[in-house]
Design an enzyme around this catalytic site. Structure first.
Site, PDB file in Angstrom:
ATOM      1  N   TYR A 113       0.872  -1.143  -0.094  1.00 38.58           N
ATOM      2  CA  TYR A 113       0.014   0.068   0.019  1.00 38.58           C
ATOM      3  C   TYR A 113       0.969   1.249   0.008  1.00 38.58           C
ATOM      4  O   TYR A 113       1.837   1.149   0.813  1.00 38.58           O
ATOM      5  CB  TYR A 113      -0.987   0.080   1.045  1.00 38.58           C
ATOM      6  N   ASP A 163       9.362   2.586  -0.741  1.00 38.57           N
ATOM      7  CA  ASP A 163       8.478   3.277   0.118  1.00 38.57           C
ATOM      8  C   ASP A 163       8.839   2.937   1.592  1.00 38.57           C
ATOM      9  O   ASP A 163       8.451   1.865   1.949  1.00 38.57           O
ATOM     10  CB  ASP A 163       6.909   2.989  -0.301  1.00 38.57           C
ATOM     11  N   LYS A 166       5.057   9.167   8.601  1.00 37.30           N
ATOM     12  CA  LYS A 166       4.935   8.807   9.803  1.00 37.30           C
ATOM     13  C   LYS A 166       5.780   9.324  10.641  1.00 37.30           C
ATOM     14  O   LYS A 166       6.070  10.436  11.103  1.00 37.30           O
ATOM     15  CB  LYS A 166       4.871   7.230   9.695  1.00 37.30           C
TER      16      LYS A 166
END
Ligand code: KE4
Length: 429
Positions: free
Chosen positions: A145, A240, A268
């Site tokens: 994702y 990623d 994050k």
């Protein structure tokens, strides 16, 4: 939890004014059932809900809070920064210091651009890859994702999988067709996808440590194989590291696993709990980004001074001691959970990298998305509810990671293991 709780009443109100009553689907507890807890505060490793219930937290805002909730130093830094204003829409010293810090920790990121989310970072980095190569097709991996930009919602993991929409409606077929999917940990599948693409692909986009089908580490040689395939075919290797960045190590997965990508996106932890994403990489590629080059990308709140303050504090507080503690706690937790499941006669498979882990309710190893999808999500739901009732707050989906922080203690781990002994028994049909 009954209907007469404050969370239940708030959820009813929320559902009248927001889709699903939430601002991110996975929070709605749809994959595990029951009422999401409306949180009022967090401190250290704990959160408290509207009904005054306290939980030991393993979601930690889905990864950003590697130092735990509301660390004292972060609050002090934010209070001071806020008195100087919240946003200027002009360059600040903080952004320079933050970009220099990111580059010092991840040297492959020779130039850095900040955004306000991981999705923005991932979509922007692909625009650079397509501009640099003149190619349209990109490869992603089933179960990974990269945020909710159109091109990524093809066999996407995380909430898309948990809610049964790994390929979302609303994505134009022409765009989806440019996103080719391969199998994680299967180099032959990637070779075949790339070879079948006339003119080659712009990029191979990968979570170097997958976290969105649950945690799935790369098998030895997988990332090196992707590096070699990119070098041979002119595709760009894009990591990623929104989850793994500063989580797997201070230098992310690329440092821990010693594979250098051409481009990286982050999120994050980089924001310390405030909205920050970032992308960056080779100077020749990033100089394509406006205003140096023609690849346009922008953001009103990109590099926001409060977010930069939080990020600088969070990255500055990373230490070898912290990672040693996280490894020790992660190992203790995984071993304790495995023992608890065995005693309860539960078949589980645990994947872990440091302070990031997933307990899969399956009796087989989980090396890719197909393996992960074999997990018994109903059993996970029963386990989740029992842990919640016992005051342990886990990700409300089988296809997510558990996150530890520096605020977790050995005692917290032991409490978790004790609760799991009962919860594994409850997870059985
Ligand atoms: P955001 O746009 O949510 O900041 O980042 C998107 C993203 C990009 N790349 C990876 C590897 C990610 O894991 C994410 C977001 N992660 C999910 C949890 N697996 C966020 C939680 C949510 O969607 O609410």
């Amino acid at each position: 939890m009954g209907k007469d709780t404050r969370s239940a009443r708030l959820f009813e109100r929320a559902s009248k004014v927001m889709p699903g009553g939430v601002n991110s689907p996975v929070r709605a507890f749809k994959a595990v059932g029951g009422t999401p807890r409306f949180v009022t505060r967090g401190k250290g490793a704990y959160i408290e809900d509207e009904d005054g219930r306290r939980y030991l937290d393993y979601v930690m805002s889905w990864g950003p809070l590697i130092h735990g909730h509301a660390p004292k130093g972060l609050l002090t830094a934010l209070r001071k920064a806020a008195t100087r204003g919240t946003s200027f829409g002009a360059p600040t010293r903080l952004e320079v210091e933050m970009a220099e810090t990111v580059r010092s920790l991840l040297p492959s990121m020779e130039l850095v651009r900040f955004t306000s989310s991981g999705t923005e970072a991932a979509m922007s980095v692909l625009r650079v890859a397509r501009a640099a190569t003149g190619r349209d097709a990109v490869v992603k991996f089933a179960g990974c994702y990269h945020g909710h930009a159109d091109g990524f919602l093809v066999e996407a993991g995380s909430g898309a999988t948990a809610l049964g929409v790994p390929t979302s409606p609303g994505v134009p077929a022409a765009l989806a067709a440019m996103t080719l999917t391969a199998r994680y940990n299967d180099l032959a599948s990637v070779e075949a996808v790339v070879a079948a693409q006339p003119g080659g692909v712009a990029a191979i986009l990968v979570e170097p440590i997958a976290g969105n089908m649950g945690v799935v580490p790369p098998v030895p040689g997988f990332l090196d194989g992707l590096r070699d395939l990119c070098d041979r075919t002119g595709a760009l290797l894009v990591f990623d590291e929104v989850i793994s960045g500063f989580r797997a190590s201070r230098g992310g997965a690329q440092h821990l696993l010693d594979v250098r990508p051409d481009l990286t996106c982050l999120g994050k932890i980089i924001g310390g709990g405030l909205p920050v994403g970032a992308y960056g990489g080779r100077q020749d590629l990033m100089r394509l980004v406006a205003p140096d080059g023609p690849v346009y990308q922008a953001g009103t709140l990109s590099g926001n001074p409060l977010a930069m303050t939080a990020g600088l504090w969070a990255l500055g507080a990373l230490s070898d001691k912290l990672y040693e503690k996280l490894e020790r706690l992660g190992s203790r937790l995984a071993e304790g959970l495995a023992d608890a499941a065995h005693r309860a006669g539960c078949d589980i498979s645990i994947n872990r990298v440091g302070s990031l882990l997933t307990v899969f309710f399956t009796d087989r190893p989980v090396l890719d998305y197909d393996d992960a999808k074999l997990a018994d999500t109903a059993a996970y739901g029963r386990f989740f509810q029992s842990m919640l009732t016992q005051g342990i707050y886990l990700p409300p989906s089988q296809f997510e990671g558990w996150f530890l922080s520096g605020a977790h203690s050995t005692g917290d781990i032991d409490v978790t293991i004790k609760a799991a002994r009962k919860a594994f028994r409850k997870s059985r049909p």
